[in-house]
Write a protein that holds these residues in place. Structure first.
Motif: not given
Length: 511
Positions: A24-29, A60-64, A66-72, A78-84
């Motif tokens: 997902a390109g889930f990096t800080a930058s 998209d995976a990065l946005a989902v 970001g909301r779930l794991l960074v912002l809590g 369905a979106d989480v399953m697609a992202a992971l």
């Protein structure tokens, strides 16, 4: 002690989650680019709305993630399953990171990407920790496991890059210092904490980042490592000075149950026993000014009372008055100004400080070293309140220690025979009164390291300006003496102590 249980992390599920985050390109930058630097800064201050506005309706995976794991924030299943696609919601639940409620995945922890820059380049980590006060919407539970904050990033940057075979991380929390200790090394790391929950997060983060060589042990300070020796000890301990009263929460991540600054005193008293000769300990800490003694004076007394003689370099970066200190840590626990209980908590701190006569609380860095042999040779206690970029500080500290050790073996004759160069980040500023030809003040300034500014006289400025690795110090002193028409021996006696200080502090280097 924590009663909330984090499941023992399953290596296969951790690998699946890491693969999904990587895909997902889930990096800080990348996240910073997605919602912008201002929103990124706002998240640190507990303000998620700028990031949410920037993401808009993106699914998209990065946005989902970001909301779930960074912002809590809960996200559609369905979106989480697609992202992971590998880990899935079931994997998050099995790892203790989320729960499923209806058609939503509700976060039970955060997994935030972190970046660290050092001489070896940039490293990307994912660090799991408990939900913060923004995600919880109120004060933190006392067994809260803190994520990566400014202090822990600073200590990570301060860690010496020099080789270490065995490293002890005291009060590991989420394990960021243990991860940093493995960076660029084949080391064995022992990570300790009084919180089983913290140790579980450390094991999870080690698996998530493919870090081998981290062993976790339960216990306070050096008890879990009694009878063992280490080349390096690092600690961002629970040093926050907390009133010992029933009305103040005792957060495990910041309060070890000691009175005042006794925790830092206890660390200094005990660390020598677990250090190998030549081993180095680095920690962050608070110390109080009271009883007519400054905080730095009291730290020096602790070092001098250590049963094992220790070299010491202590840097006070900040000093707060009791009110500012109390407000800082009441807010840190999730109780904001204006909320119920805020003023009462501040008063608890102020009563404690008043009872013990505390006038000021210092914060800073402590570097201790067990000498290879003989008595300590380094005893430096200083205040450096200027802004400092922590990246690269570990390399600077290592260079300073190496310069100190070389200077201890170099008499004045040897120093005169040496050739020196000016460090590349050093500039010179001259201040003149209008119409004057000669400066009233000459300053050497560091662009990196500890950003020191040092006033020098014309002779020392001339010597520094001529240090290009060609002529020896002795030849330069002789030439400057002749040019200034002063006695060379007298000038030599004046300049050599300044040269030694400039070598230690990094303005000059041996060629």
């Amino acid at each position: 002690m924590s009663t909330r249980v984090l499941p023992e992390p399953d290596p296969a599920r951790c690998r699946d989650l890491a693969d999904d985050l990587r895909a997902a390109g889930f990096t800080a930058s990348v996240l910073r680019s997605a919602w912008g630097p201002l929103a990124d800064d706002a998240i640190v201050r507990g303000l998620p709305s700028p990031a949410l506005r920037a993401l808009g309706q993106r699914r998209d995976a990065l946005a989902v993630l970001g909301r779930l794991l960074v912002l809590g924030m809960p996200q559609p299943a369905a979106d989480v399953m697609a992202a992971l696609p590998r880990c899935g919601a079931d994997g998050l639940v099995a790892l203790g990171l989320a729960r499923v409620a209806g058609d939503e995945v509700v976060p039970e922890a955060l997994v935030r990407p972190q970046e660290l820059e050092d001489a070896a380049g940039t490293v990307h980590w994912w660090v799991a920790s408990d939900l913060d006060e923004t995600a919880l919407g109120g004060p933190l539970p006392e067994d809260h496991v803190l994520g990566v904050g400014g202090a822990s990033l600073t200590l990570a940057a301060l860690q010496l890059p020099t080789p270490a075979r065995r490293v002890l991380d005291v009060g590991t929390g989420c394990g960021i210092q243990a991860l940093r200790a493995l960076r660029g090394r084949r080391a064995q790391v022992v990570a300790t904490d009084v919180s089983q929950r913290a140790l579980a997060f450390t094991r999870l983060n080690a698996l998530l980042n493919g870090a081998d060589g981290i062993e976790t042990r339960l216990g306070s300070l050096f008890e879990p490592a009694a009878g063992e020796r280490f080349d390096r000890v690092v600690s961002n301990p629970p040093f926050v000075i907390t009133p010992r009263s029933g009305g103040v929460p005792e957060y495990e991540y910041r309060d070890a149950g000691f009175a005042g600054d006794d925790l830092v005193a206890a660390f200094i008293a005990g660390v020598g026993d677990v250090l190998e000769p030549g081993g180095v300990a680095q920690l962050l800490g608070n110390w109080e000014t009271h009883g007519g003694r400054t905080g730095l004076d009291r730290v020096q007394e602790w070092v001098e009372r250590s049963p094992v003689p220790l070299d010491a370099w202590v840097i006070e970066r900040e000093a707060l008055d009791p009110i500012a200190y109390a407000e800082l840590w009441v807010r840190d626990g999730g109780t904001a100004p204006g909320r119920e209980g805020y003023a009462a908590l501040v008063d608890e701190w102020l009563d404690d400080f008043a009872e013990r006569g505390v006038a000021e609380i210092g914060f800073g860095y402590v570097l201790l070293r067990r000498p290879l042999a003989g008595a300590p040779t380094l005893a430096r206690y200083e205040r450096l309140p200027q802004a400092v970029d922590p990246s690269g500080l570990g390399a600077h500290l290592a260079q300073a220690l190496a310069a100190h050790d070389r200077l201890e073996l170099t008499d004045d004759g040897g120093l005169e025979a040496s050739t020196l160069v000016v460090s590349p980040d050093v500039t010179e500023a001259r201040h003149l009164r209008p119409g004057d030809d000669d400066p009233t003040v000459i300053e050497l300034r560091q662009g990196g390291a500890l950003a020191r500014v040092r006033s020098v006289d014309p002779a020392l400025a001339a010597l520094v300006g001529a240090c290009d690795g060609e002529l020896t110090v002795g030849a330069l002193v002789a030439a400057i003496a002749e040019l200034m028409e002063v006695d060379a021996a007298t000038l030599r006696a004046d300049l050599l102590p300044g040269v030694r200080e400039l070598l230690f502090t990094g303005f000059l280097r041996f060629a």
